[in-house]
Design a protein around this motif. Structure first.
Motif, PDB file in Angstrom:
ATOM      1  N   SER B   8      18.706   1.647  -8.430  1.00  0.00           N
ATOM      2  CA  SER B   8      18.611   2.035  -9.826  1.00  0.00           C
ATOM      3  C   SER B   8      17.913   3.386  -9.890  1.00  0.00           C
ATOM      4  O   SER B   8      16.967   3.657  -9.160  1.00  0.00           O
ATOM      5  N   ASP B  10      16.008   4.724 -12.019  1.00  0.00           N
ATOM      6  CA  ASP B  10      14.651   4.903 -12.554  1.00  0.00           C
ATOM      7  C   ASP B  10      13.582   4.246 -11.681  1.00  0.00           C
ATOM      8  O   ASP B  10      12.453   4.059 -12.097  1.00  0.00           O
ATOM      9  N   PHE B  11      13.931   3.906 -10.478  1.00  0.00           N
ATOM     10  CA  PHE B  11      12.898   3.364  -9.579  1.00  0.00           C
ATOM     11  C   PHE B  11      12.102   4.525  -9.001  1.00  0.00           C
ATOM     12  O   PHE B  11      12.649   5.439  -8.401  1.00  0.00           O
ATOM     13  N   LYS B  15       5.529   5.602  -9.871  1.00  0.00           N
ATOM     14  CA  LYS B  15       5.239   4.937 -11.140  1.00  0.00           C
ATOM     15  C   LYS B  15       4.575   3.588 -10.924  1.00  0.00           C
ATOM     16  O   LYS B  15       3.763   3.157 -11.718  1.00  0.00           O
ATOM     17  N   ILE B  16       4.945   2.926  -9.874  1.00  0.00           N
ATOM     18  CA  ILE B  16       4.384   1.590  -9.707  1.00  0.00           C
ATOM     19  C   ILE B  16       3.102   1.635  -8.895  1.00  0.00           C
ATOM     20  O   ILE B  16       2.566   0.629  -8.471  1.00  0.00           O
ATOM     21  N   GLY B  17       2.630   2.835  -8.681  1.00  0.00           N
ATOM     22  CA  GLY B  17       1.271   2.962  -8.165  1.00  0.00           C
ATOM     23  C   GLY B  17       1.119   2.702  -6.691  1.00  0.00           C
ATOM     24  O   GLY B  17       0.047   2.389  -6.226  1.00  0.00           O
ATOM     25  N   PRO B 135      14.329   0.235  -3.713  1.00  0.00           N
ATOM     26  CA  PRO B 135      13.525  -0.840  -4.299  1.00  0.00           C
ATOM     27  C   PRO B 135      13.660  -2.097  -3.458  1.00  0.00           C
ATOM     28  O   PRO B 135      14.663  -2.317  -2.806  1.00  0.00           O
ATOM     29  N   ALA B 136      12.614  -2.891  -3.474  1.00  0.00           N
ATOM     30  CA  ALA B 136      12.650  -4.132  -2.718  1.00  0.00           C
ATOM     31  C   ALA B 136      13.686  -5.054  -3.330  1.00  0.00           C
ATOM     32  O   ALA B 136      13.891  -5.040  -4.548  1.00  0.00           O
ATOM     33  N   THR B 138      15.457  -8.516  -4.715  1.00  0.00           N
ATOM     34  CA  THR B 138      14.897  -9.510  -5.626  1.00  0.00           C
ATOM     35  C   THR B 138      13.982 -10.459  -4.870  1.00  0.00           C
ATOM     36  O   THR B 138      14.310 -10.902  -3.775  1.00  0.00           O
ATOM     37  N   ILE B 148       5.654  -6.388  -1.152  1.00  0.00           N
ATOM     38  CA  ILE B 148       6.507  -5.290  -0.727  1.00  0.00           C
ATOM     39  C   ILE B 148       7.068  -4.593  -1.952  1.00  0.00           C
ATOM     40  O   ILE B 148       7.620  -5.223  -2.848  1.00  0.00           O
ATOM     41  N   SER B 149       6.861  -3.295  -2.014  1.00  0.00           N
ATOM     42  CA  SER B 149       7.300  -2.595  -3.217  1.00  0.00           C
ATOM     43  C   SER B 149       8.503  -1.703  -2.942  1.00  0.00           C
ATOM     44  O   SER B 149       9.082  -1.164  -3.856  1.00  0.00           O
TER      45      SER B 149
END
Lengths: 797, 180
Positions: B8, B10-11, B15-17, B135-136, B138, B148-149
């Motif tokens: 995606s 917008d990953f 942003k997720i630190g 991105p990890a 699901t 895991i990010s």
């Protein structure tokens, strides 16, 4: 601290200002007390005046209007006392005390960025006005007409002595030099302050302004002429210009009302050329230099107290003391006795006060020679303000050096046991230096308890007024020094105990007279060093503890059994028993003498004790003993299996090897031990902390009897004792969280971490343990204030 | 290799630190260049933001912390600071690491807390463009995957980016303790 000021460009200055205010007002309290006791020395009045004046100056700079207005009139009254046109009497002292309280509150309002209530301090202001005008004091509760207005005008009342009677007209020529701006002064503020003194006409001469292309932004081209019609004295006007007098050309001429010049006084401008940008101003010439280091204290290195090794040669003394080099293994202790107690590090408001309290003199011929008083006109900066964080870093570093050093020393013993090597003597020499270093670094953090004691008179005043009791508070030993952390922790318990004495200890004046005592009660608050600890006593000459009533209450609340028979002493100590009172907060001061158990708990959490001795009809005496620092503690290192733990020496009653028949097992598997007829619960560290390879046979263990809070005794079962040592306390919470039964950690000589037991926590723990660990973790770790803000991973599918 | 789902747009790991602000430089073809320290636990390879790594030490004995979850191996004296050491293998529910002198502790700073993770070996410093971090997949709530990010492929090996804040968040530690 200053919530609404975080974005304020002056934030840092304000912090400094409020710190200074606290110091100044703390001193003020003791000055006023001296005044009350009949010391009408002019120096004392000057000192009081200067406190108010300094606060006014700062308040003006930050535009704390209410504070400026109040201090202005307060100062005016003090000035009249100072120049002898009024004499100090009891009425005036009372007003001064009240005004001081108002000032403390005004400072607090400003500090918290809170709105000052409109009528606040109006009554005291009215009293001040009345005194200035020589009228009788307004009725309590009657609101003066001048309330809330800006500086109230003084009605044309002729004062008794005429230095500043009637209004005068001053003509003031003022032309600032560039240096005035470089020193961050602002003519506008000066003009505002002048206009506060009376009727001000301002005319500006801007003829000096050059063409734009030759104008230098750093220069000042303005000259002002003021005509001030005022009742203030010449001194008041001088004060307005006090901070800028060296940075401007200033002429102040007094005319009488018809405009005739009656006296000329040209203030000599400083001898700096105009083309000199004032970079070379002699700091010491700045009167009342408001540098934040206006303090006086003797240097804390005290030659008389070279403790037990004259290792450091005092150059000033010009003689080498030959000391015997001792090196005992246990001497890593932090010697309280070597701290200079007679050098209070409190800041004095002015140089002139310093003359009376601490003579400044040229370097004495020998270090210990008595020093002759020699008045100096300039305050020498003999102390500096240092951020506590920096000191803490230093303390930590020294702690590390101590640990590393003891590691080296223990490595050395493993090597060839040959103490004559240069390595051996080097290490030994180093240990002396390190000990000295540690003592000195610790001494930096020491503070006189004065900063806490000085808050108490106000509490006594407020509470005694509320209760309609007459009380005299006597403080002793307020220059006794303890570690800063301890000082901070003292305020609440002391406040609480003083209130308790006022409320429960002291009788009303009528009761006292009926009992054949003077109507005015007495509370003594004293501090002293005793055997490496500080002892604080709070004694009153009141009615003492009402034992039957206490016992009845205790039985009612189930603190003691109905059938129990207690000695007088035991009954007295019931007031500290948990559950005896209903409060749960030491800060809850609205209650009437509640929460002594909380006081005790707080004191114990600092490694201290509190006790009470009471005699019916004669009074009660509470005693707190505290360690001088919270950074180190004396501990007993114990071994359990492969692990080591530290038990604070403070808690240890005795150590014994149990006999088989003295140990009994209860239904739930808990073991108890019978010691001198009492059954004491055993805490088996091996089980509690799941230690492997520990001795399981209780009769081969040792039992360390410890006293937990609330006088509970438990026995901690360990395998062996490894010796006593002083340990530096390290926080576990900083990087992890709380662990049940563990208070904190320390680092042993070999560099390994060792856990310090939390005795109170162990006493509270369920002996079977484990079952509620998780629950405990949840409640404790999460409340210890560490939780990281994890943003949820919202990755798209 | 794991087949990843479509990325995606917008990953953004920033942003997720999981990536510190000062760990990047702009790459010529868009996106930022970031660096990670990668290490092995068992057969898997993980990495953490290089900016969070304070130092890397060989295994030394630690002092047990009683009554804490199993993966809290104990505390260590790091020049006067008490630092907790977490066993990563155990954190992922694969039993305690049997420590040898070859095992490694990576000392990390998360906000203002300092802690260490015990791993089998440090392998590499990897430099990747943020565009390459996937991105990890699901999460099926299996213990390891909670932390895991992101995933990245380095020389045909898959490396999982760990979200250390989550790893040592006290709430999850407490949860783990309750599970035990």
């Amino acid at each position: 601290m200053l919530p609404s000021m975080q974005d304020d460009p002056f934030y840092q200055f304000k912090v400094t200002f409020f710190e200074e205010c606290d110091e100044l007002l703390g001193n003020m309290e003791s000055y006023l007390t001296d005044l009350e006791e009949g010391d009408h020395d002019s120096e004392l009045l000057n000192a009081i005046f200067r406190v108010v004046h300094s606060i006014k100056a700062g308040a003006g700079a930050f535009s704390f209007e209410r504070m400026v207005n109040f201090t202005h009139r307060f100062e005016f009254l003090l000035d009249k006392l100072r120049d002898g046109s009024m004499t100090v009497d009891d009425t005036i002292v009372r007003v001064l005390f009240d005004s001081n309280d108002v000032l403390v509150d005004l400072v607090d309002f400003a500090r918290n960025g809170a709105e000052t209530p409109r009528e606040f301090g109006a009554h005291e202001l009215a009293k001040i006005e009345a005194l200035i005008n020589g009228e009788s004091l307004p009725e309590e509760g009657a609101l003066p007409a001048a309330a809330g207005s800006a500086v109230p005008e003084v009605e044309g009342e002729k004062s008794k002595a005429g230095t500043d009677a009637g209004s005068k007209v001053f003509e003031i020529d003022f032309s600032p030099k560039p240096s005035l701006f470089q020193h961050a002064n602002e003519p506008l503020l000066i003009i505002r302050e002048l206009s506060g003194l009376g009727d001000l006409k301002v005319s500006l001469d801007s003829s000096m302004i050059p063409e734009l292309h030759v104008m230098e932004p750093e220069k000042s081209y303005f000259t002002w002429t003021f005509e001030l019609n005022t009742e203030a004295s010449r001194d008041d006007i001088d004060e307005v210009f006090e901070f800028v007098v060296d940075d401007c050309d200033l002429t102040i001429v007094e005319k009488d009302c018809t405009g005739k010049i009656t006296g000329v006084d040209v203030t000599a401008a400083s001898d700096l050329g105009d083309d000199d940008f004032g970079f070379f101003v002699n700091e010491e010439d700045l009167p009342g230099n408001q540098a934040s280091s206006n303090q006086s204290a003797e240097p804390t290195v005290d030659q008389e107290d070279d403790d037990d090794f004259g290792f450091f040669v005092d150059v000033d003394a010009g003689e080498v003391e030959a000391g015997v080099q001792t090196n005992d293994e246990n001497s890593k202790s932090y010697k309280a006795d070597s701290l200079p107690v007679e050098a209070p590090a409190s800041s004095e408001a002015t140089a002139s006060v310093k003359q009376s309290s601490m003579p400044q003199a040229p370097v004495p011929q020998t270090a210990n020679a008595p020093v002759a008083e020699k008045p100096t006109s300039v305050a020498k900066v003999s102390s500096i303000r240092v951020d506590i964080d920096r000191v803490d870093k230093l303390v930590n570093m020294v702690g590390e050096i101590v640990i590393t050093h003891s590691m080296l020393a223990s490595e050395l013993t493993v090597l060839q046991e040959d103490r004559q090597t240069s390595l051996g003597s080097g290490i030994e020499e180093m240990s002396m230096h390190i000990r000295e270093l540690q003592d000195n670094v610790m001494a930096i953090r020491m503070q006189p308890v004065k900063s806490v004691f000085s808050r108490m008179p106000r509490i006594v005043r407020d509470v005694s007024k509320k209760l309609d009791k007459k009380v005299k508070l006597v403080t002793e030993g307020e220059n006794t020094e303890v570690d800063k952390t301890v000082v901070e922790e003292l305020a609440d318990p002391l406040t609480h105990m003083i209130r308790n004495s006022l409320d429960h200890g002291l009788e009303t004046p009528d009761e006292r007279i009926a009992a054949g005592k003077p109507a005015e009660g007495k509370i003594l608050l004293s501090a002293e060093h005793r055997g490496g600890r500080i002892v604080i006593t709070i004694a009153d000459d009141g009615r003492g503890i009402n034992r039957p009533k206490v016992l009845e209450l205790a039985k009612e609340k189930g603190v003691v059994e109905e059938s129990q028979v207690l000695s007088d002493e035991e009954i007295d100590n019931l007031i500290f028993a948990p559950g005896f009172s209903t409060a749960d907060e030491v800060t809850d001061l609205s209650g009437r003498g509640v929460g002594m158990d909380v006081v005790r708990r707080n004191i114990q959490s600092l490694g201290g004790r509190v006790s009470v001795v009471s005699e019916p009809g004669v009074g009660s005496r509470f005693q707190l003993t505290l360690p001088l620092t919270l950074a180190v503690l004396d501990g007993m290192v114990v071994g359990v299996g492969e692990q080591k733990f530290v038990i604070p020496i403070n808690n240890i009653i005795e150590t014994l090897r149990p006999e088989k028949e003295a140990i009994k097992t209860l239904v739930d598997g808990t073991h108890v031990i019978k010691v001198r007829g009492e059954y004491i619960r055993l805490v088996e560290t091996r089980k509690t902390f799941s230690v492997l390879n520990a001795e399981t046979d209780l009769s081969k263990n040792l039992v360390v009897l410890v006293e937990a809070d609330g006088d509970r005794t438990i026995g901690i079962v360990v395998d062996k004792l490894s010796g006593q040592q002083q340990v530096v306390i390290k926080s576990l919470e900083a990087n992890f969280g709380r662990v049940e039964g563990i208070a904190s950690a320390t680092i042993l000589g070999n560099g390994s971490v060792c856990l310090i037991l939390d005795i109170d926590g162990l006493a509270d723990m369920d002996s079977s343990n484990q079952s509620d660990t998780a629950h405990y973790l949840k409640s404790n770790m999460l409340s210890s204030g560490i939780s990281s803000d994890v943003s949820e991973n919202e990755a798209a599918q | 290799m794991v087949e990843t789902s479509s990325i995606s747009s917008d990953f953004d790991p920033r942003k997720i630190g999981v990536i510190q602000d000062d760990n990047s430089s702009v790459d010529a073809d868009g996106g930022d260049i970031v660096q990670f320290v990668s290490f092995k636990v068992g057969d898997s390879e993980y990495c953490v933001d290089i900016m969070a790594v304070r130092e890397i030490k060989g295994w030394a004995e630690v002092t047990d912390l009683p009554n804490t979850p199993e993966f809290v191996r104990g505390v260590l004296n790091l020049r006067g600071i008490i630092v907790p050491i977490f066993d990563l293998r155990c954190r992922f529910g694969q039993g305690l690491t049997e420590c040898t002198a070859l095992h490694v502790m990576i000392i990390l700073q998360v906000e203002d807390r300092i802690m260490g993770i015990l791993v089998d070996a440090v392998s590499d410093i990897i430099t990747v463009n943020t565009n390459e971090i996937l991105p990890a997949p699901t999460l099926d709530k299996k213990s390891e995957q909670k932390f895991i990010s992101g995933l990245m492929t380095v020389q045909e090996r898959m490396v999982a980016l760990l979200e250390i804040e989550k790893l040592f968040d006290l709430e999850t530690i407490v949860e783990a303790a309750i599970e035990e």
